[in-house]
Design an enzyme around this catalytic site. Structure first.
Site: not given
Length: 107
Positions: A30, A33
């Protein structure tokens, strides 16, 4: 460095804690993230002794995201005395997260 939570430790270290706890639900693949990692690490240092700031990898620990109906990552869960107080979805600024943590600490 932010603490690493797991499905196995979540009940004890988050739900059973009497400290305000921020859990960053993330995954290695991600992009947003990964952008949040330095922010979460800084918060972990700044709140040391006041609140627990940590991460939980959703790929390695599927139970917690399912339990809290996490549909997108990053998602930040803020707990106080084992109770979910805030659920924040998406990448955020450090200032925004600090405001949310401080509100829960004071509340």
């Amino acid at each position: 460095m932010a603490y690493e939570f797991s499905d196995a430790s979540f009940q004890t270290e988050v739900i059973g804690s009497n400290k305000v706890t921020l859990v960053d639900l993330w995954a290695e693949w991600c992009g947003p993230c990964k952008m949040m990692t330095p922010v979460v690490d800084e918060l972990s240092t700044e709140y040391e002794g006041v609140a627990v700031i940590g991460k939980l990898n959703v790929d390695d620990n599927p139970e917690v995201p399912t339990q809290y109906n996490v549909r997108g990552i990053p998602t930040f869960l803020i707990f106080k005395n084992g109770e979910l107080k805030e659920k924040i979805v998406g990448a955020q600024t450090k200032t925004f997260l600090k405001e949310k943590i401080d509100a829960v600490i004071k509340g």
